[in-house]
Structures are given as structure tokens and as C-alpha cells.
Design an enzyme around this catalytic site. Structure first.
Site, PDB file in Angstrom:
ATOM      1  N   LYS A 109       0.942  -0.992  -0.100  1.00  0.00           N
ATOM      2  CA  LYS A 109      -0.131  -0.057  -0.085  1.00  0.00           C
ATOM      3  C   LYS A 109       0.799   1.449  -0.191  1.00  0.00           C
ATOM      4  O   LYS A 109       2.016   1.286   0.439  1.00  0.00           O
ATOM      5  CB  LYS A 109      -0.893   0.010   1.178  1.00  0.00           C
ATOM      6  CG  LYS A 109      -2.008   0.873   1.206  1.00  0.00           C
ATOM      7  CD  LYS A 109      -3.223   0.255   0.506  1.00  0.00           C
ATOM      8  CE  LYS A 109      -4.530   0.851   0.379  1.00  0.00           C
ATOM      9  NZ  LYS A 109      -5.567   0.068   0.019  1.00  0.00           N
TER      10      LYS A 109
HETATM   11  N1  GLU Z   1      -7.122   0.042  -3.458  1.00  0.00           N
HETATM   12  C1  GLU Z   1      -7.938  -1.087  -3.739  1.00  0.00           C
HETATM   13  C2  GLU Z   1      -7.806  -1.980  -2.415  1.00  0.00           C
HETATM   14  O1  GLU Z   1      -7.706  -1.467  -1.361  1.00  0.00           O
HETATM   15  C3  GLU Z   1      -7.451  -1.879  -4.992  1.00  0.00           C
HETATM   16  C4  GLU Z   1      -6.004  -2.025  -4.946  1.00  0.00           C
HETATM   17  C5  GLU Z   1      -5.344  -2.792  -5.993  1.00  0.00           C
HETATM   18  O2  GLU Z   1      -6.189  -2.814  -7.139  1.00  0.00           O
HETATM   19  O3  GLU Z   1      -4.326  -3.106  -6.243  1.00  0.00           O
HETATM   20  O4  GLU Z   1      -8.273  -3.076  -2.461  1.00  0.00           O
END
Ligand code: GLU
Length: 416
Positions: A109
């Protein structure tokens, strides 16, 4: 207690109970808990304020938690509250999500502590590209693939793709959630909300709730909340309350989601939507309804409001919206919770489909994306539900058990 501590503590609590059920040794637990790499960068951007140019520095983070099952994968968030502790907890959650839905990715993240609403388009582009410049050594098509999250969108992914490609050649698969014209995936934008609605419907049916007689309350009307609302309304559910960061609207007769979207486009907020009464974000959570969907930020359901929640079914569209103490109180009242790592996994699942299409240079149409998405989500839900029933545990515990078991297995096979 501040939010970063709440998120980390909540996540840790859920993990600890899964570790003890899986009888994992302390050394293996330590490996599963620790981040592979945590990167913090300073992102300088010149902002124009009151006719003057001023240099601002923002803090940016990328936490790469685990890559035992494949490249790191996870969103990039632009929000003033972003901090290392929160990003770390959310990176871990990505590892469990990708394992649960069984796609060949790990978890990561990223985030920048910034209020994107205070920046104009040019400043946002500069911020995104500077962040990418600094993170370029650690991201990559087979290393770490960012995607949109709160405060970011396909345009931000387009800027990152451009910046990365300057030094690495054109690499569409380095980010997902891109605009369609740059190799984005049909259906990706609505995938998370669509998945939330699909699983909410499955859980509701299991509880013998009838769509037309079920009232839905959604906290958060961003990309996820709005698409969940559109999708649930199309299945016949009655959306009685919606909210954005500035507050919400309520109508016992039901809200026309199309009109709500048009109103937000015109005025920038839900307030004043014809035929609705104003409701605060706190009041909204406590409204009588059959399905409650927290689709905003972390830790919105805590010990302070858990006992006042009336919904028999909660579907966690946001990441970590319920603290572990609140979760316990809700469990005691037999409230059914579809946990975040299952409920909102449609986003990263569609990201996986986008990555596959980019690698193959072969786009799929929207119907194919959404039908594969629904099938995979249904299968994952069934596996989680079966394990929960077999072990007499809740769905969150079952989901964590499955996900952690898969990551631990991959680590053993690779011999880390
Ligand atoms: N931000 C989204 C999540 O928290 C998608 C992450 C992604 O597609 O890599 O799942």
C-alpha cells in the site's frame, strides 16, 4: 486514540486470533507480520497560493508487506491523515486479500499525506509524478503494481504510468486502474462497488432478506459507495441513506441513485438533494435498515456506536471500518458481517484481470470482466462461508484463516 493505532490494533487482533487457531509458531507469526520493505520519501511540489508560488513538501510512503505469492500489489492513497502505521496495516490487508481471492500477488500500500482537494490539476500531476520518480526503483510490472485508492483515480495512474515509462519504456502493466485509453480494464472503475453489491446480495439471500423489502444505508459516496449503490438499486434494493464527507441525505421512500449522482456532479455534495432530509454521518450509521455498508474511511464503527447499529447485515466496503472491540459487540448480537478482505476484494481482482490483459496485450470486454469477477467472488464467498459454518466461527475469522494459511504455505514452499 488516533486512527493509525486503532487500525493497527484491530488488524493485529484479527491476526492473533487466526494465528492461534492455525497454531502457528511465534517465529512464523513474526515473519507473517513484518513488512518486506517500508519506504518513506519526501515529495516536493510547487503550489500556487494567493497568486504566489510556494514550495511544499509532502510525506509519501510505500509499504511492501509480503510477496510470497507474487509481486506486491495495492493501492495508492492521497489523504491528509495518511501515515506509516495506517499504510502498514493496509498493506498487510492487501496480502490477505490477494491470497483469499487466490490471485498471484502479494500485498502493498502507498500513500501521500495530502488533501488532493486543495491542489489544482497541474499540482496533482506534479505530485503524482514526483512520487513515482522517488518510488520508481521499487515498483515494476513484476515487482510492485500500484492502483487507485481513496483520493486517487485513473488519471493519477495515467500520470504514474507516464513517469515510470520515461525511464523504463512503455509499461502499461506497472499500474492498474488506468484510464481505458491507456490500457485500462473495462469494468475496473465500478468493480469494487459492483463486487460489494454482489456479495451483499448473496449474504442477504442467505439471510432470507428480499431485495425489494430491504433498506440499504451507505456511508461514503465515492467510487466504491456510489457503484455499490447503483448496483444494489438495479437489483431492487431500496437505498434509504447516502453520505459523503460533508454529511448525508435520508429518505424513507428511497433515493434515486441516478439523481443523487447528478446532484453531486452539479453541486459537489449530496446536501439539498430533492425529497431527502439531511442526516449526519454518525446518525446515518444508526438508522433502521437491513443492510449497512460502511464505504468511507477506517474505524467508523467503534465501541461508541456499535450498540446503536440496527442493521442485521454489515458489508465492509471500506478497509478496516469496524474496530475489533466493536466487532465483538456486533458478534454478540449475531450481526452478520461480510469482512473487508472479502467484501471489497472485487477491486484488486479486476486489477489482476487488467494486469493479465496488459501482459497479453489482449483486451477483454466488460461483460467478460464482470462475469469472471462475479464467478470468482461467489466461489470465494462460498469457501469462506463453508469454513465458517464447519468451524462455527464468523466469516472474518474464516477469511483470515484461509488467507494466512495460503501465504504461510507459499513461504514454506519457497523456503524463505
Ligand atoms: N485500493 C484497492 C484496495 O484497497 C485496490 C487495490 C488494487 O487494485 O491493487 O483493495
Amino acid at each position: 486514540m488516533d486512527k493509525k493505532c486503532v487500525c493497527q490494533k484491530t488488524q493485529r487482533h484479527f491476526l492473533d486470533s487466526a494465528f492461534s487457531r492455525l497454531k502457528l509458531k511465534a517465529s512464523r507469526q513474526a515473519l507473517l507480520l513484518s513488512s518486506f520493505r517500508e519506504t518513506r520519501v519526501t515529495v516536493p511540489v510547487t503550489l500556487r497560493h494567493n497568486g504566489e508560488n510556494t514550495l511544499h513538501t509532502f510525506q509519501g510512503y510505500r509499504v511492501q508487506h509480503n510477496h510470497a505469492r507474487g509481486p506486491f500489489k495495492g493501492g495508492l492513497r492521497f489523504h491528509p491523515d495518511v501515515n506509516l502505521g495506517e499504510v502498514r496495516a493496509l498493506a498487510q490487508l492487501m496480502t490477505w486479500k490477494t491470497a483469499l481471492v487466490d490471485i498471484p500477488f502479494g500485498g502493498a500500500k502507498g500513500g501521500v499525506a495530502v488533501d488532493p482537494k486543495q491542489l489544482n490539476e497541474t499540482e496533482l500531476e506534479e505530485l503524482s509524478k514526483r512520487f513515482c520518480q522517488k518510488m520508481a526503483p521499487i515498483i515494476g510490472v513484476h515487482e510492485d503494481i500500484p492502483a487507485p485508492d481513496i483520493g486517487t483515480n485513473p488519471q493519477v495512474m495515467g500520470w504514474i504510468l507516464d513517469e515510470y515509462s520515461k525511464t523504463h519504456g512503455y509499461r502499461t502493466a506497472v499500474v492498474t486502474g488506468k484510464p481505458m485509453a491507456l490500457g485500462g480494464c473495462a469494468g475496473r472503475l465500478e468493480a469494487t462497488g459492483h463486487g460489494v453489491a454482489h456479495l451483499a446480495d448473496k449474504a442477504a439471500m442467505a439471510m432470507s432478506l428480499i431485495a425489494e423489502q430491504s433498506r440499504v444505508v451507505i456511508q461514503g459516496f465515492g467510487n466504491v459507495g456510489s457503484h455499490a449503490a447503483i448496483s444494489l438499486a438495479s437489483k431492487g434494493y431500496k437505498i434509504i441513506a447516502l453520505s459523503g464527507s460533508r454529511g448525508g441525505v435520508y429518505s424513507e421512500k428511497g433515493i434515486d441513485v441516478g439523481l443523487a449522482l447528478a446532484h453531486v456532479r452539479e453541486t459537489g455534495a449530496l446536501q439539498g438533494l430533492a425529497g431527502t432530509a439531511a442526516v449526519s454521518n454518525a446518525e446515518l450509521l444508526e438508522l433502521p435498515c437491513e443492510i449497512l455498508i460502511p464505504a468511507a474511511l477506517e474505524a467508523t464503527i467503534t465501541c461508541d456506536n456499535a450498540d446503536a447499529i440496527q442493521a442485521p447485515l454489515i458489508v465492509e466496503a471500506a478497509n478496516i471500518p469496524i474496530t475489533h472491540q466493536a466487532d465483538q459487540r456486533l458478534q454478540q448480537r449475531a450481526v452478520v458481517i461480510v469482512p473487508d478482505l472479502l467484501a471489497n476484494v472485487g477491486g484488486v481482482l479486476a486489477s489482476y484481470y487488467e494486469w493479465v490483459q496488459n501482459l497479453q496485450q489482449f483486451p477483454w470486454d466488460r461483460e467478460l470482466v464482470l462475469s469472471r469477477l462475479e464467478k470468482r467472488l461467489s466461489r470465494t464467498y462460498d469457501v469462506v462461508r463453508d469454513l465458517a459454518q464447519e468451524r462455527k466461527i464468523d466469516m472474518r475469522s474464516a477469511a483470515y484463516e484461509l488467507a494466512i494459511g495460503r501465504v504461510d504455505h507459499a513461504i514454506r514452499l519457497r523456503g524463505f
